[in-house]
Enzyme design. Sequence first.
Site, short mmCIF file in Angstrom:
data_model
loop_
_atom_site.label_atom_id
_atom_site.label_comp_id
_atom_site.label_asym_id
_atom_site.label_seq_id
_atom_site.Cartn_x
_atom_site.Cartn_y
_atom_site.Cartn_z
N ASN A 37 24.99 22.71 17.69
CA ASN A 37 24.18 23.53 18.61
C ASN A 37 23.53 22.75 19.73
OD1 ASN A 37 24.73 25.81 17.08
ND2 ASN A 37 22.99 25.47 15.73
N LYS A 39 23.25 20.20 23.15
CA LYS A 39 23.94 20.11 24.44
C LYS A 39 24.84 18.88 24.48
CE LYS A 39 22.79 19.38 29.34
NZ LYS A 39 23.90 20.16 29.90
N LYS A 41 28.67 19.15 24.34
CA LYS A 41 30.04 19.32 23.85
C LYS A 41 31.05 19.36 25.00
CE LYS A 41 28.49 23.03 21.78
NZ LYS A 41 27.03 22.82 21.93
N THR A 42 30.79 20.25 25.95
CA THR A 42 31.72 20.38 27.07
C THR A 42 31.68 19.13 27.95
OG1 THR A 42 31.62 22.77 27.02
CG2 THR A 42 32.29 21.79 29.11
N THR A 43 30.48 18.58 28.15
CA THR A 43 30.41 17.36 28.98
C THR A 43 31.15 16.20 28.32
OG1 THR A 43 28.11 17.29 28.24
CG2 THR A 43 28.46 17.66 30.54
N ARG A 51 38.16 9.88 31.68
CA ARG A 51 38.61 8.60 31.15
C ARG A 51 40.14 8.54 31.15
NH1 ARG A 51 35.64 6.90 25.61
NH2 ARG A 51 33.95 6.13 26.90
N PHE A 91 31.75 39.32 31.88
CA PHE A 91 30.89 39.39 30.70
C PHE A 91 31.24 40.55 29.78
CE2 PHE A 91 28.80 36.55 33.48
CZ PHE A 91 28.27 35.60 32.63
N TRP A 93 32.08 40.44 26.75
CA TRP A 93 31.61 40.34 25.37
C TRP A 93 30.37 41.17 25.16
CZ3 TRP A 93 32.38 34.35 24.75
CH2 TRP A 93 33.75 34.09 24.77
N GLU A 128 35.48 25.57 24.37
CA GLU A 128 34.92 26.80 23.75
C GLU A 128 35.96 27.56 22.92
OE1 GLU A 128 31.86 26.46 24.32
OE2 GLU A 128 31.65 25.68 26.35
P1 ATP Z 1 27.28 21.20 28.10
O1 ATP Z 1 28.23 22.10 28.87
O2 ATP Z 1 26.02 20.99 28.88
O3 ATP Z 1 27.91 19.96 27.59
P2 ATP Z 1 27.60 22.41 25.53
O4 ATP Z 1 29.04 22.57 25.86
O5 ATP Z 1 27.24 21.48 24.43
O6 ATP Z 1 26.79 22.04 26.83
P3 ATP Z 1 27.43 25.28 25.17
O7 ATP Z 1 27.00 25.94 23.92
O8 ATP Z 1 28.84 25.39 25.59
O9 ATP Z 1 26.93 23.77 25.11
O10 ATP Z 1 26.43 25.76 26.26
C1 ATP Z 1 26.70 26.32 27.46
C2 ATP Z 1 25.44 26.23 28.31
O11 ATP Z 1 24.25 26.31 27.52
C3 ATP Z 1 25.32 24.92 29.06
O12 ATP Z 1 24.79 25.23 30.32
C4 ATP Z 1 24.34 24.09 28.27
O13 ATP Z 1 23.60 23.21 29.09
C5 ATP Z 1 23.46 25.13 27.66
N1 ATP Z 1 22.98 24.70 26.33
C6 ATP Z 1 23.58 23.85 25.47
N2 ATP Z 1 22.86 23.67 24.35
C7 ATP Z 1 21.76 24.43 24.49
C8 ATP Z 1 20.57 24.66 23.69
N3 ATP Z 1 20.41 24.08 22.50
N4 ATP Z 1 19.63 25.53 24.18
C9 ATP Z 1 19.79 26.11 25.38
N5 ATP Z 1 20.86 25.93 26.19
C10 ATP Z 1 21.83 25.10 25.76
MG MG Z 2 30.30 24.10 26.12
#
Ligand code: ATP
Ligand code: MG
Length: 196
Positions: A37, A39, A41-43, A51, A91, A93, A128
Site C-alpha cells: 500500500n 508509494k 510501485k509504479t515509480t 535502467r 472512470f 470503474w 497495475e
Molecule cells: P507511484 O506511482 O507514486 O509510484 P504507486 O504506484 O506505489 O505510486 P498506486 O497505488 O498506483 O501507488 O497509486 C497511484 C497514485 O496514488 C499515485 O499518485 C501515488 O502517489 C498515490 N499513492 C500511493 N500510495 C498512496 C498512499 N498510501 N496514500 C495516498 N496516495 C497514495
Molecule cells: Mg502505481
Amino acid sequence: MSQDRHGERQQRLKQKVDERIEAAQLERGIVIVYTGNGKGKTTAAFGTVCRAIGHGKKAAVVQFIKGNWDNGERNILEPLGVPFHVMATGFTWETQNKQTDTQACLETWHNALQLLQDPQYDLVALDELTYMVSYHYLPISDVINALTLRPENQSVIITGRACHRELLDFADTVTEMRPVKHAFDAGIKAQKGIDW
Ligand code: ATP
Ligand code: MG
C-alpha cells in the site's frame, strides 16, 4: 569497536557476499512484483525501464489504469522508442460496468500477450495488473501461463496492490511497499511530477 575488530568483521562480511555472488550462476529473465500500500510501485517499475533502456535494452510498458491523464513517464519514454499500451477506459470503474471494463482489460491484455511472446523485448512492465486479477477481469491462470511461456531472457515487472498469492509465489523478486506515512493523509494534494 577497535579498528582490528572492525576490519575482521568487514572481512567476514565480504567473504559471505563473495560466496553468495559465486553461488548465483543462473542467467535468465526474472519476474518482479512491486506490491503493498505504500508509494513507489509504479515509480520503481519505471526506474527499471530507464535502467534497461539506458543499457540499450528494449523495454515496453502496458498500463492497466482507468485514467487518461498526462503521464510524465510516457512523455519521456515513448519518444525514446518505448512502446506504451494504456487501457485508459476513463472512470468506468465508478460506474461498475463490469462488461465494458472486462472487455477493455482483455484488449489491453492482448497487447501485453504480444509483448510477452516477443523475444525482442528484454523487459515488459505491466503496471497495475494486479487489479485486473482481483476484480476478476482476467483469470490468474492466463497471467501465470503467459509468464511461464515468455522468452527465457525476458524480465517482467508487475505492479499493484493486493497481488494474487499465486503470482507472489511465481515471481522471483517481490517487494512490498509499506506506507510509513503519505503526504496525502496530511491533506497535501497529489502533484504533477511527483505522483504522476
Ligand atoms: P507511484 O506511482 O507514486 O509510484 P504507486 O504506484 O506505489 O505510486 P498506486 O497505488 O498506483 O501507488 O497509486 C497511484 C497514485 O496514488 C499515485 O499518485 C501515488 O502517489 C498515490 N499513492 C500511493 N500510495 C498512496 C498512499 N498510501 N496514500 C495516498 N496516495 C497514495
Ligand atoms: Mg502505481
